[in-house]
Design an enzyme around this catalytic site. Structure first.
Site, PDB file in Angstrom:
ATOM      1  N   MET A 183     -74.349   3.952   4.229  1.00  0.00           N
ATOM      2  CA  MET A 183     -74.119   4.193   5.659  1.00  0.00           C
ATOM      3  C   MET A 183     -72.635   3.993   5.995  1.00  0.00           C
ATOM      4  O   MET A 183     -72.270   3.812   7.156  1.00  0.00           O
ATOM      5  CB  MET A 183     -74.988   3.271   6.500  1.00  0.00           C
ATOM      6  CG  MET A 183     -76.469   3.558   6.278  1.00  0.00           C
ATOM      7  SD  MET A 183     -77.498   3.181   7.696  1.00  0.00           S
ATOM      8  CE  MET A 183     -77.225   1.435   7.868  1.00  0.00           C
TER       9      MET A 183
ATOM     10  N   LEU B  80     -67.672   0.884   3.659  1.00  0.00           N
ATOM     11  CA  LEU B  80     -67.838   0.534   2.245  1.00  0.00           C
ATOM     12  C   LEU B  80     -67.153  -0.784   1.898  1.00  0.00           C
ATOM     13  O   LEU B  80     -66.073  -1.086   2.380  1.00  0.00           O
ATOM     14  CB  LEU B  80     -67.272   1.655   1.360  1.00  0.00           C
ATOM     15  CG  LEU B  80     -67.889   3.040   1.537  1.00  0.00           C
ATOM     16  CD1 LEU B  80     -67.319   4.014   0.500  1.00  0.00           C
ATOM     17  CD2 LEU B  80     -69.416   3.008   1.460  1.00  0.00           C
TER      18      LEU B  80
ATOM     19  N   GLY C  32     -69.700  -4.062  -2.824  1.00  0.00           N
ATOM     20  CA  GLY C  32     -71.079  -3.796  -3.255  1.00  0.00           C
ATOM     21  C   GLY C  32     -71.317  -2.307  -3.431  1.00  0.00           C
ATOM     22  O   GLY C  32     -71.843  -1.856  -4.452  1.00  0.00           O
ATOM     23  N   HIS C  33     -70.905  -1.531  -2.420  1.00  0.00           N
ATOM     24  CA  HIS C  33     -71.053  -0.073  -2.527  1.00  0.00           C
ATOM     25  C   HIS C  33     -70.251   0.455  -3.722  1.00  0.00           C
ATOM     26  O   HIS C  33     -70.712   1.345  -4.446  1.00  0.00           O
ATOM     27  CB  HIS C  33     -70.509   0.617  -1.274  1.00  0.00           C
ATOM     28  CG  HIS C  33     -71.218   0.258  -0.004  1.00  0.00           C
ATOM     29  ND1 HIS C  33     -70.610  -0.466   0.996  1.00  0.00           N
ATOM     30  CD2 HIS C  33     -72.463   0.553   0.443  1.00  0.00           C
ATOM     31  CE1 HIS C  33     -71.457  -0.592   2.006  1.00  0.00           C
ATOM     32  NE2 HIS C  33     -72.582   0.006   1.701  1.00  0.00           N
TER      33      HIS C  33
ATOM     34  N   GLN D 124     -83.303   4.699  11.261  1.00  0.00           N
ATOM     35  CA  GLN D 124     -83.688   3.371  10.801  1.00  0.00           C
ATOM     36  C   GLN D 124     -83.266   2.259  11.760  1.00  0.00           C
ATOM     37  O   GLN D 124     -83.361   1.078  11.431  1.00  0.00           O
ATOM     38  CB  GLN D 124     -83.166   3.116   9.384  1.00  0.00           C
ATOM     39  CG  GLN D 124     -81.673   3.023   9.243  1.00  0.00           C
ATOM     40  CD  GLN D 124     -81.266   3.145   7.777  1.00  0.00           C
ATOM     41  OE1 GLN D 124     -81.410   4.181   7.149  1.00  0.00           O
ATOM     42  NE2 GLN D 124     -80.766   2.055   7.208  1.00  0.00           N
TER      43      GLN D 124
ATOM     44  N   GLN E  93     -79.503  -4.149  -5.473  1.00  0.00           N
ATOM     45  CA  GLN E  93     -80.524  -5.202  -5.520  1.00  0.00           C
ATOM     46  C   GLN E  93     -80.576  -5.988  -4.213  1.00  0.00           C
ATOM     47  O   GLN E  93     -81.607  -6.535  -3.842  1.00  0.00           O
ATOM     48  CB  GLN E  93     -80.187  -6.148  -6.689  1.00  0.00           C
ATOM     49  CG  GLN E  93     -81.049  -7.373  -6.812  1.00  0.00           C
ATOM     50  CD  GLN E  93     -82.481  -7.026  -7.166  1.00  0.00           C
ATOM     51  OE1 GLN E  93     -82.728  -6.031  -7.850  1.00  0.00           O
ATOM     52  NE2 GLN E  93     -83.422  -7.818  -6.700  1.00  0.00           N
ATOM     53  N   LYS E  94     -79.474  -6.010  -3.502  1.00  0.00           N
ATOM     54  CA  LYS E  94     -79.431  -6.771  -2.241  1.00  0.00           C
ATOM     55  C   LYS E  94     -80.558  -6.344  -1.310  1.00  0.00           C
ATOM     56  O   LYS E  94     -81.152  -7.161  -0.624  1.00  0.00           O
ATOM     57  CB  LYS E  94     -78.088  -6.563  -1.560  1.00  0.00           C
ATOM     58  CG  LYS E  94     -77.938  -7.484  -0.392  1.00  0.00           C
ATOM     59  CD  LYS E  94     -76.854  -7.049   0.528  1.00  0.00           C
ATOM     60  CE  LYS E  94     -77.245  -7.439   1.914  1.00  0.00           C
ATOM     61  NZ  LYS E  94     -77.260  -6.306   2.811  1.00  0.00           N
TER      62      LYS E  94
ATOM     63  N   MET F 195     -72.444  -9.481  -0.045  1.00  0.00           N
ATOM     64  CA  MET F 195     -71.606  -8.563   0.734  1.00  0.00           C
ATOM     65  C   MET F 195     -72.482  -7.639   1.567  1.00  0.00           C
ATOM     66  O   MET F 195     -73.535  -7.194   1.115  1.00  0.00           O
ATOM     67  CB  MET F 195     -70.715  -7.760  -0.192  1.00  0.00           C
ATOM     68  CG  MET F 195     -69.641  -8.620  -0.786  1.00  0.00           C
ATOM     69  SD  MET F 195     -68.485  -7.637  -1.715  1.00  0.00           S
ATOM     70  CE  MET F 195     -67.375  -8.936  -2.251  1.00  0.00           C
TER      71      MET F 195
HETATM   72  P1  AMP Z   1     -75.891   0.407   3.187  1.00  0.00           P
HETATM   73  O1  AMP Z   1     -74.618   1.151   3.405  1.00  0.00           O
HETATM   74  O2  AMP Z   1     -75.877  -0.986   3.709  1.00  0.00           O
HETATM   75  O3  AMP Z   1     -77.112   1.202   3.572  1.00  0.00           O
HETATM   76  O4  AMP Z   1     -75.993   0.226   1.616  1.00  0.00           O
HETATM   77  C1  AMP Z   1     -75.890   1.302   0.727  1.00  0.00           C
HETATM   78  C2  AMP Z   1     -76.259   0.853  -0.657  1.00  0.00           C
HETATM   79  O5  AMP Z   1     -75.386  -0.197  -1.062  1.00  0.00           O
HETATM   80  C3  AMP Z   1     -77.685   0.304  -0.746  1.00  0.00           C
HETATM   81  O6  AMP Z   1     -78.269   0.737  -1.959  1.00  0.00           O
HETATM   82  C4  AMP Z   1     -77.456  -1.172  -0.749  1.00  0.00           C
HETATM   83  O7  AMP Z   1     -78.481  -1.912  -1.380  1.00  0.00           O
HETATM   84  C5  AMP Z   1     -76.162  -1.282  -1.523  1.00  0.00           C
HETATM   85  N1  AMP Z   1     -75.510  -2.553  -1.242  1.00  0.00           N
HETATM   86  C6  AMP Z   1     -75.238  -3.087  -0.025  1.00  0.00           C
HETATM   87  N2  AMP Z   1     -74.699  -4.313  -0.154  1.00  0.00           N
HETATM   88  C7  AMP Z   1     -74.632  -4.563  -1.496  1.00  0.00           C
HETATM   89  C8  AMP Z   1     -74.176  -5.665  -2.277  1.00  0.00           C
HETATM   90  N3  AMP Z   1     -73.683  -6.770  -1.720  1.00  0.00           N
HETATM   91  N4  AMP Z   1     -74.254  -5.565  -3.617  1.00  0.00           N
HETATM   92  C9  AMP Z   1     -74.775  -4.450  -4.210  1.00  0.00           C
HETATM   93  N5  AMP Z   1     -75.216  -3.383  -3.524  1.00  0.00           N
HETATM   94  C10 AMP Z   1     -75.154  -3.437  -2.191  1.00  0.00           C
END
Ligand code: AMP
Length: 308
Positions: free
Chosen positions: A29, A32, A35-36, A60, A165-166, A201
């Protein structure tokens, strides 16, 4: 790196790829962080083309949630992906060649009101998994995630997809979706990236400053305390979970509100009474960090560990 904002332009590029190239997709989303980037790095070790999708998905979010204030940092996101490409080892099989950042109108041609009974069109639900854990307080959430990911998979046509995995419940639900809808796509789950103090993160961490930021690692600390009890030989869920609750009560009182801390099996996310060793039971928790001064919003944090 090419950025496509429409389905048609992305599809024209995708159709031009040779049959022997592989596509790894990393849905995000935006906003970044490391983690991303670790997902994109994992994708670059195994695919010729990494496609990062950046789409803040209204479906969502409930009307009461933080869609309007969610951080939007497109320029920095693109710069971070360029920097990642420059840092990839020569052994990487590919790099981030493509960003797919569609508009809301492209993704939801019929519109997407946040009020659920005003929505029109096709939505995907993975039952009963989407009602567990995060679904308890966010009943709209996984319907929105499953729907947007189905659209993204159909548009981007990945061989491989990468999730963190978060968001463990998301990985379980989407694995189920891939299987049930016969998507020929392999999912890789990438370990959680953390700050030095253990806080997972998250794009929402920018809302935490001062005291609240200092207190936020208590969630991870609570999970680690529960894990220690399990590693000490305890199998009863009630005892393991109590260890986590105690840490949160002791160190988070007044500033945090616990939503849940739970032990669930990894197939249908049923709660377990006893943790069986070797089964990879999910220990997960969610809490709200409460405002400390006027004008601050409540920030929801989630985290998890797997008890092996
Ligand atoms: P989001 O932008 O929050 O929807 O996350 C996009 C992807 O990044 C999803 O697969 C999340 O699980 C992953 N993600 C978010 N935070 C972390 C993190 N701290 N470590 C690893 N992957 C992450």
């Amino acid at each position: 790196m090419q950025v496509y904002n429409s389905v048609a332009s992305y599809r024209a590029w995708r159709a031009s790829l040779s049959a022997d190239s592989t596509v790894g997709v990393v849905p995000t989303m935006g906003a970044l962080h490391a983690g991303h980037l670790s997902l994109a790095r994992a994708a670059a070790t195994a695919n010729t083309h990494v496609v990062v999708t950046i789409f803040l998905n209204p479906a969502q979010f409930a009307p009461t949630e933080d869609l309007a204030s969610y951080p939007k940092t497109m320029d920095q996101d693109l710069a971070a992906l360029e920097a990642l490409n420059a840092s990839l080892p020569p052994s990487a099989s590919g790099q981030v060649t493509t960003v797919f950042a569609p508009t809301v109108a492209e993704m939801y041609p019929a519109g997407i009101p946040l009020v659920r009974n005003e929505q029109v069109g096709t939505f995907i639900e993975v039952v009963p998994l989407s009602a567990a854990l995060e679904g308890g307080t966010r009943p709209h959430f996984f319907r929105g995630v499953a729907t947007v990911c189905t659209k993204l998979f159909n548009i981007t046509r990945p061989h491989n997809v990468y999730f963190g995995q978060k968001d463990v419940q998301q990985t379980v639900i989407l694995k189920r979706l891939l299987r049930d809808l016969h998507f020929d796509i392999t999912m890789t789950v990438v370990p959680t990236e953390r700050e030095a103090d253990g806080l997972a993160m998250s794009s929402r961490n920018v809302f935490l400053s001062g005291e609240r930021r200092k207190a936020a690692p208590v969630l991870y600390k609570a999970l680690r305390a529960a894990e220690d009890v399990y590693n000490g030989g305890e199998g009863r869920a009630s005892v393991i979970l109590e260890a986590a609750r105690q840490v949160l009560e002791r160190e988070g009182a007044g500033m945090m509100k616990l939503d849940y801390v739970s032990l669930n099996e990894s197939e249908l996310l049923r709660e377990v009474d006893t943790v069986e060793r070797g089964k990879g039971v999910i220990l997960s928790a969610a809490m709200w960090v409460l405002p400390t001064v006027e004008g601050e919003g409540t920030v929801r944090l989630i985290d998890n560990l797997i008890l092996e």
